[in-house]
Design a protein around this motif. Structure first.
Motif, short mmCIF file in Angstrom:
data_model
loop_
_atom_site.label_atom_id
_atom_site.label_comp_id
_atom_site.label_asym_id
_atom_site.label_seq_id
_atom_site.Cartn_x
_atom_site.Cartn_y
_atom_site.Cartn_z
N ILE A 1 0.85 -1.18 0.00
CA ILE A 1 0.00 0.00 0.00
C ILE A 1 0.89 1.24 0.00
CG2 ILE A 1 -1.93 -1.12 1.19
CD1 ILE A 1 -1.08 0.28 3.76
N HIS A 2 0.31 2.38 -0.30
CA HIS A 2 1.04 3.63 -0.33
C HIS A 2 1.40 4.05 1.09
CE1 HIS A 2 1.82 7.93 -0.93
NE2 HIS A 2 2.14 7.58 -2.17
N SER B 1 -1.25 5.99 2.87
CA SER B 1 -2.38 5.17 3.32
C SER B 1 -2.05 4.48 4.63
CB SER B 1 -2.72 4.11 2.26
OG SER B 1 -3.14 4.71 1.08
#
Length: 58
Positions: A26-27, A30
């Motif tokens: 995930i980023h 995030s």
């Protein structure tokens, strides 16, 4: 502060938050937002597994 156990595990492992986020696929932003609220036990297990995975990649 929420998720103190996760934050401590990341610090103790010598990793950066972006490395754990990468292991979670995930980023970084995030992941940072997720840590603002206490995670449920299932998600915490996923994060701790990602910490272990990221430590192996060092």
């Amino acid at each position: 502060m929420e998720n103190k156990d996760i934050r401590k595990a990341i610090e103790d492992s010598g990793l950066k938050h972006w490395q754990v986020a990468e292991a979670l696929r995930i980023h970084e932003g995030s992941f940072s937002r997720q840590l603002r609220r206490e995670l449920d036990e299932a998600r915490k297990r996923e994060v701790f597994q990602a910490i272990e995975k990221a430590k192996l990649a060092l």
